[in-house]
Design a protein around this motif. Structure first.
Motif, PDB file in Angstrom:
ATOM      1  N   GLY A  94      -2.577 -22.939 -11.122  1.00 44.11           N
ATOM      2  CA  GLY A  94      -2.882 -24.347 -10.936  1.00 44.11           C
ATOM      3  C   GLY A  94      -1.650 -25.152 -10.571  1.00 44.11           C
ATOM      4  O   GLY A  94      -0.520 -24.663 -10.644  1.00 44.11           O
ATOM      5  N   GLY A  95      -1.876 -26.382 -10.162  1.00 40.38           N
ATOM      6  CA  GLY A  95      -0.761 -27.249  -9.812  1.00 40.38           C
ATOM      7  C   GLY A  95      -1.248 -28.515  -9.154  1.00 40.38           C
ATOM      8  O   GLY A  95      -2.452 -28.782  -9.104  1.00 40.38           O
ATOM      9  N   SER A  96      -0.300 -29.278  -8.644  1.00 37.94           N
ATOM     10  CA  SER A  96      -0.606 -30.540  -7.964  1.00 37.94           C
ATOM     11  C   SER A  96      -0.466 -30.349  -6.465  1.00 37.94           C
ATOM     12  O   SER A  96       0.576 -29.882  -5.997  1.00 37.94           O
ATOM     13  CB  SER A  96       0.341 -31.636  -8.437  1.00 37.94           C
ATOM     14  OG  SER A  96       0.140 -31.921  -9.797  1.00 37.94           O
ATOM     15  N   VAL A  97      -1.499 -30.683  -5.728  1.00 34.85           N
ATOM     16  CA  VAL A  97      -1.500 -30.539  -4.274  1.00 34.85           C
ATOM     17  C   VAL A  97      -2.058 -31.796  -3.644  1.00 34.85           C
ATOM     18  O   VAL A  97      -2.627 -32.656  -4.335  1.00 34.85           O
ATOM     19  CB  VAL A  97      -2.318 -29.307  -3.828  1.00 34.85           C
ATOM     20  CG1 VAL A  97      -1.705 -28.026  -4.369  1.00 34.85           C
ATOM     21  CG2 VAL A  97      -3.770 -29.441  -4.265  1.00 34.85           C
ATOM     22  N   SER A 148      -5.540 -17.427 -10.176  1.00 36.73           N
ATOM     23  CA  SER A 148      -5.658 -16.029 -10.609  1.00 36.73           C
ATOM     24  C   SER A 148      -6.192 -15.965 -12.035  1.00 36.73           C
ATOM     25  O   SER A 148      -5.924 -16.859 -12.844  1.00 36.73           O
ATOM     26  CB  SER A 148      -4.293 -15.336 -10.558  1.00 36.73           C
ATOM     27  OG  SER A 148      -3.752 -15.363  -9.264  1.00 36.73           O
ATOM     28  N   CYS A 149      -6.905 -14.897 -12.323  1.00 34.12           N
ATOM     29  CA  CYS A 149      -7.400 -14.649 -13.682  1.00 34.12           C
ATOM     30  C   CYS A 149      -7.154 -13.179 -13.993  1.00 34.12           C
ATOM     31  O   CYS A 149      -7.791 -12.304 -13.397  1.00 34.12           O
ATOM     32  CB  CYS A 149      -8.874 -14.984 -13.785  1.00 34.12           C
ATOM     33  SG  CYS A 149      -9.631 -14.531 -15.368  1.00 34.12           S
ATOM     34  N   ALA A 150      -6.223 -12.916 -14.894  1.00 32.32           N
ATOM     35  CA  ALA A 150      -5.936 -11.554 -15.328  1.00 32.32           C
ATOM     36  C   ALA A 150      -6.819 -11.201 -16.509  1.00 32.32           C
ATOM     37  O   ALA A 150      -6.915 -11.978 -17.472  1.00 32.32           O
ATOM     38  CB  ALA A 150      -4.469 -11.433 -15.711  1.00 32.32           C
ATOM     39  N   VAL A 151      -7.465 -10.046 -16.427  1.00 27.58           N
ATOM     40  CA  VAL A 151      -8.433  -9.652 -17.444  1.00 27.58           C
ATOM     41  C   VAL A 151      -7.965  -8.392 -18.159  1.00 27.58           C
ATOM     42  O   VAL A 151      -7.502  -7.445 -17.523  1.00 27.58           O
ATOM     43  CB  VAL A 151      -9.814  -9.396 -16.819  1.00 27.58           C
ATOM     44  CG1 VAL A 151     -10.857  -9.170 -17.915  1.00 27.58           C
ATOM     45  CG2 VAL A 151     -10.226 -10.551 -15.923  1.00 27.58           C
ATOM     46  N   THR A 153     -10.270 -32.035  -8.418  1.00 26.82           N
ATOM     47  CA  THR A 153      -9.373 -32.135  -9.571  1.00 26.82           C
ATOM     48  C   THR A 153     -10.111 -31.783 -10.844  1.00 26.82           C
ATOM     49  O   THR A 153     -11.144 -32.377 -11.155  1.00 26.82           O
ATOM     50  CB  THR A 153      -8.790 -33.555  -9.673  1.00 26.82           C
ATOM     51  OG1 THR A 153      -7.962 -33.803  -8.531  1.00 26.82           O
ATOM     52  CG2 THR A 153      -7.972 -33.722 -10.939  1.00 26.82           C
ATOM     53  N   ALA A 154      -9.600 -30.783 -11.566  1.00 26.70           N
ATOM     54  CA  ALA A 154     -10.273 -30.308 -12.774  1.00 26.70           C
ATOM     55  C   ALA A 154      -9.431 -29.229 -13.437  1.00 26.70           C
ATOM     56  O   ALA A 154      -8.480 -28.711 -12.842  1.00 26.70           O
ATOM     57  CB  ALA A 154     -11.643 -29.721 -12.420  1.00 26.70           C
ATOM     58  N   GLY A 195      -7.788 -21.862 -19.185  1.00 26.86           N
ATOM     59  CA  GLY A 195      -7.893 -22.820 -18.096  1.00 26.86           C
ATOM     60  C   GLY A 195      -6.552 -23.136 -17.457  1.00 26.86           C
ATOM     61  O   GLY A 195      -5.493 -22.988 -18.069  1.00 26.86           O
ATOM     62  N   THR A 196      -6.630 -23.584 -16.208  1.00 22.65           N
ATOM     63  CA  THR A 196      -5.437 -24.011 -15.477  1.00 22.65           C
ATOM     64  C   THR A 196      -5.788 -25.277 -14.703  1.00 22.65           C
ATOM     65  O   THR A 196      -6.860 -25.371 -14.107  1.00 22.65           O
ATOM     66  CB  THR A 196      -4.926 -22.894 -14.545  1.00 22.65           C
ATOM     67  OG1 THR A 196      -3.701 -23.297 -13.930  1.00 22.65           O
ATOM     68  CG2 THR A 196      -5.937 -22.539 -13.458  1.00 22.65           C
ATOM     69  N   LEU A 197      -4.903 -26.267 -14.741  1.00 20.10           N
ATOM     70  CA  LEU A 197      -5.190 -27.578 -14.179  1.00 20.10           C
ATOM     71  C   LEU A 197      -4.859 -27.625 -12.692  1.00 20.10           C
ATOM     72  O   LEU A 197      -3.760 -27.237 -12.275  1.00 20.10           O
ATOM     73  CB  LEU A 197      -4.391 -28.649 -14.919  1.00 20.10           C
ATOM     74  CG  LEU A 197      -4.510 -30.079 -14.402  1.00 20.10           C
ATOM     75  CD1 LEU A 197      -5.955 -30.579 -14.526  1.00 20.10           C
ATOM     76  CD2 LEU A 197      -3.557 -31.002 -15.158  1.00 20.10           C
ATOM     77  N   VAL A 198      -5.808 -28.116 -11.921  1.00 19.85           N
ATOM     78  CA  VAL A 198      -5.609 -28.375 -10.501  1.00 19.85           C
ATOM     79  C   VAL A 198      -5.762 -29.878 -10.275  1.00 19.85           C
ATOM     80  O   VAL A 198      -6.793 -30.454 -10.635  1.00 19.85           O
ATOM     81  CB  VAL A 198      -6.628 -27.611  -9.636  1.00 19.85           C
ATOM     82  CG1 VAL A 198      -6.511 -28.024  -8.175  1.00 19.85           C
ATOM     83  CG2 VAL A 198      -6.433 -26.106  -9.796  1.00 19.85           C
TER      84      VAL A 198
END
Length: 123
Positions: free
Chosen positions: A9-12, A21-24, A92-93, A116-119
């Motif tokens: 995630g990040g700011s764009v 990505s989701c590592a399982v 954005t979520a 979770g990761t913020l976008v």
């Protein structure tokens, strides 16, 4: 038990692309469905996309992301990805990875969740 860990995630800016990505880990995924779910500030959780970890069943996408988001998997890395393009402010979520033995487009029905990761999409 399954452990799911998101990243990426990040700011764009509007129109940009981003890959989540989701590592399982923890157990075999062979019988599981994998999903991405998001929750925007002040809003309810929303289903984004899902597919079975194995098999040829096509990916399900929310209408709001069709044509812009693509969900993929890497069997060797035990990871799922969400490739997001042409991002909009309404994307954005907090994006979370989820897993369960059954498919549901009810975002609250999934058993296993990542943190979770913020976008953030903003000009």
């Amino acid at each position: 038990q399954l452990q799911l860990v998101e990243s990426g995630g990040g700011s764009v800016q509007p129109g940009d692309s981003l890959r989540l990505s989701c590592a399982v880990s923890g157990r075999s995924l062979s019988s599981h469905y994998m999903a991405w779910v998001r929750q925007a500030p002040g809003k309810e959780r929303e289903f984004v996309s899902a597919f079975p970890w194995t098999g040829i069943t096509s990916t399900s996408y929310a209408d709001s992301v069709k044509g812009r988001f693509v969900m993929t998997r890497d069997y060797v890395k035990s990871a799922v990805y969400l490739h997001m393009s042409n991002l909009k402010a309404e994307d954005t979520a907090v994006y979370s990875c989820a897993a369960d033995l059954k498919f549901s487009n009810d975002s609250s029905a999934w058993r296993y969740w990542g943190q979770g990761t913020l976008v953030t999409v903003s000009s």
